[in-house]
Each structure stands twice: as C-alpha cells, then as structure tokens.
Design an enzyme around this catalytic site. Structure first.
Site, PDB file in Angstrom:
ATOM      1  N   ASP A  15       0.878  -1.157   0.000  1.00  0.00           N
ATOM      2  CA  ASP A  15       0.000   0.000   0.000  1.00  0.00           C
ATOM      3  C   ASP A  15       0.926   1.220   0.000  1.00  0.00           C
ATOM      4  O   ASP A  15       2.041   1.147   0.514  1.00  0.00           O
ATOM      5  CB  ASP A  15      -0.868  -0.038   1.258  1.00  0.00           C
ATOM      6  CG  ASP A  15      -1.644   1.244   1.462  1.00  0.00           C
ATOM      7  OD1 ASP A  15      -2.426   1.609   0.573  1.00  0.00           O
ATOM      8  OD2 ASP A  15      -1.436   1.888   2.508  1.00  0.00           O
ATOM      9  N   ASP A  17       0.084   4.961   0.837  1.00  0.00           N
ATOM     10  CA  ASP A  17      -0.087   5.949   1.908  1.00  0.00           C
ATOM     11  C   ASP A  17      -0.259   5.287   3.271  1.00  0.00           C
ATOM     12  O   ASP A  17      -1.157   4.476   3.470  1.00  0.00           O
ATOM     13  CB  ASP A  17      -1.293   6.840   1.597  1.00  0.00           C
ATOM     14  CG  ASP A  17      -1.142   7.549   0.262  1.00  0.00           C
ATOM     15  OD1 ASP A  17      -0.037   8.018  -0.037  1.00  0.00           O
ATOM     16  OD2 ASP A  17      -2.140   7.616  -0.487  1.00  0.00           O
ATOM     17  N   ASN A  58      -5.377   2.762  -3.332  1.00  0.00           N
ATOM     18  CA  ASN A  58      -6.678   3.415  -3.525  1.00  0.00           C
ATOM     19  C   ASN A  58      -6.439   4.917  -3.568  1.00  0.00           C
ATOM     20  O   ASN A  58      -5.771   5.462  -2.685  1.00  0.00           O
ATOM     21  CB  ASN A  58      -7.627   3.115  -2.360  1.00  0.00           C
ATOM     22  CG  ASN A  58      -8.148   1.694  -2.355  1.00  0.00           C
ATOM     23  OD1 ASN A  58      -8.022   0.963  -3.316  1.00  0.00           O
ATOM     24  ND2 ASN A  58      -8.756   1.309  -1.238  1.00  0.00           N
ATOM     25  N   GLN A  59      -6.983   5.574  -4.573  1.00  0.00           N
ATOM     26  CA  GLN A  59      -6.857   7.031  -4.686  1.00  0.00           C
ATOM     27  C   GLN A  59      -8.229   7.632  -5.004  1.00  0.00           C
ATOM     28  O   GLN A  59      -8.473   8.161  -6.081  1.00  0.00           O
ATOM     29  CB  GLN A  59      -5.826   7.393  -5.754  1.00  0.00           C
ATOM     30  CG  GLN A  59      -4.406   7.024  -5.393  1.00  0.00           C
ATOM     31  CD  GLN A  59      -3.883   7.770  -4.173  1.00  0.00           C
ATOM     32  OE1 GLN A  59      -4.162   8.957  -3.981  1.00  0.00           O
ATOM     33  NE2 GLN A  59      -3.136   7.088  -3.329  1.00  0.00           N
ATOM     34  N   SER A  60      -9.137   7.531  -4.035  1.00  0.00           N
ATOM     35  CA  SER A  60     -10.507   8.012  -4.237  1.00  0.00           C
ATOM     36  C   SER A  60     -10.580   9.520  -4.413  1.00  0.00           C
ATOM     37  O   SER A  60     -11.597  10.041  -4.877  1.00  0.00           O
ATOM     38  CB  SER A  60     -11.403   7.591  -3.066  1.00  0.00           C
ATOM     39  OG  SER A  60     -11.014   8.256  -1.875  1.00  0.00           O
ATOM     40  N   CYS A 102     -11.613  -3.021  -8.352  1.00  0.00           N
ATOM     41  CA  CYS A 102     -10.204  -2.764  -8.052  1.00  0.00           C
ATOM     42  C   CYS A 102      -9.986  -2.148  -6.666  1.00  0.00           C
ATOM     43  O   CYS A 102      -8.952  -2.392  -6.051  1.00  0.00           O
ATOM     44  CB  CYS A 102      -9.558  -1.897  -9.133  1.00  0.00           C
ATOM     45  SG  CYS A 102     -10.384  -0.346  -9.537  1.00  0.00           S
ATOM     46  N   ASP A 129      -1.425  -0.936   5.844  1.00  0.00           N
ATOM     47  CA  ASP A 129      -1.643  -0.403   7.185  1.00  0.00           C
ATOM     48  C   ASP A 129      -3.084  -0.482   7.667  1.00  0.00           C
ATOM     49  O   ASP A 129      -3.367  -0.085   8.800  1.00  0.00           O
ATOM     50  CB  ASP A 129      -1.156   1.048   7.265  1.00  0.00           C
ATOM     51  CG  ASP A 129      -1.962   1.988   6.391  1.00  0.00           C
ATOM     52  OD1 ASP A 129      -2.343   1.585   5.269  1.00  0.00           O
ATOM     53  OD2 ASP A 129      -2.212   3.134   6.817  1.00  0.00           O
TER      54      ASP A 129
END
Length: 178
Positions: A15, A17, A58-60, A102, A129
């Site tokens: 991951d 971030d 993930n980059q929402s 995804c 995390d």
C-alpha cells in the site's frame, strides 16, 4: 491462503499511503512525500533478493475531484525517486460508491499486479496499514501482512493473521523456511 513460510514469494506489493510513505490525505503535491522510516532499506533488500516490488493504492481523491490523475502520477514519481523503481503500479481512482472490482478490499489490483508480473497470486504478499489491504490480499489468494499505524482500528489488528511492527518486521515474516 498459502503460508509465507512455505510459499515461494516472488513479489511484495505495498500500500502507498501510511505504509511506504507518511499518509497525507489526498496528496497531490510531490513535495509532501516522506518515506516511512526504513522503507528504502526494506525495498533495496527485497530487490537484492530478486523479489519484485509493486504498489497497490486506492486514490478516491480522483473520483471526488480533490486530486487529478496527473497529481497522483506526480506523487508516484516522487515515491519512486525516493524509494527506487517498482516493477508494477496499480492505482484505483474510484470511490466507495463506484462499486468497482479494483478498490481495496476488492482483489482487482492484486490480480492485475500479479498478471503483469507473470506470477500466481499465491506467490505475492501485500503489506498495508489497514484491514482493507489484508482483505484484498486474501480475496486474491495472496498473503496479507498488516503494519498498524495510529489510524489502524483495533478490530483490523485482531482480524489480521500476520501483523508486524514495521516494514522490516513484515518482510521478516516472509523469509522462506530453510
């Protein structure tokens, strides 16, 4: 799930971030990228062992209009500048409401990364995390390792099969049995 002690580990996915870099919510500014302590050393050691490395993130913020795909690409380029090259990058630009395959905890990015690397999911590990990282790994047939931070919920720690104090400890769990 295959035990990391018995499986041949060919790739470690991370991951981004909160795992590789200090979490700055919806970061679109490469100048704010700060690696977590020990990240470069862990990655260099994996690369020296011939183990592929990758990022699944993930980059929402893209779907929410808070950052652009170019912003994410710029931040990812800075991550590589600081931590070295990754063999594969997977970014989910969707929000929870998009119901995509995804976005972690869905397994799509893990499947895609393994396909691009030419490996079976059982040969991959995902270190993250939060519980969604571990769930994505397990849903894909990979091994998940949780490295808790202050934002990790207690129930996520309790549910994780493999938990480590830091990245070095997480990779230490993956050493193949003699």
């Amino acid at each position: 799930m295959v035990s990391p002690a018995t499986a041949k580990i060919r790739a470690v996915l991370f991951d981004r971030d909160g795992t590789l870099v200090v979490d700055v919510p919806y970061n679109g500014n490469p100048a704010l990228v700060r690696p977590v302590p020990g990240a470069r050393e862990v990655l260099d050691a994996l690369r020296a062992r011939g183990i592929a490395t990758g990022v699944v993130s993930n980059q929402s913020g893209i779907a929410r209009g808070l950052i652009s795909e170019d912003d994410v690409a710029s931040v990812n380029a800075r991550v590589e500048e600081l931590l070295g090259p990754f063999d594969v990058w997977e970014v989910c630009p969707h929000s929870d409401q998009d119901n995509c395959s995804c976005r972690k905890p869905a397994p799509g990015m893990v499947h895609s990364a393994c396909r691009k690397l030419g490996i079976d999911e059982s040969e991959a590990v995902l270190i993250g995390d939060i519980g969604a990282d571990v769930l994505a790994a397990e849903a894909a047939g990979a091994t998940g390792v949780l490295v808790p931070t202050p934002v990790t919920r207690a129930e996520e720690v309790a549910a994780a099969r493999l938990v480590a104090r830091d990245l070095a400890g997480a990779v230490g769990l993956l050493r193949e049995a003699p």
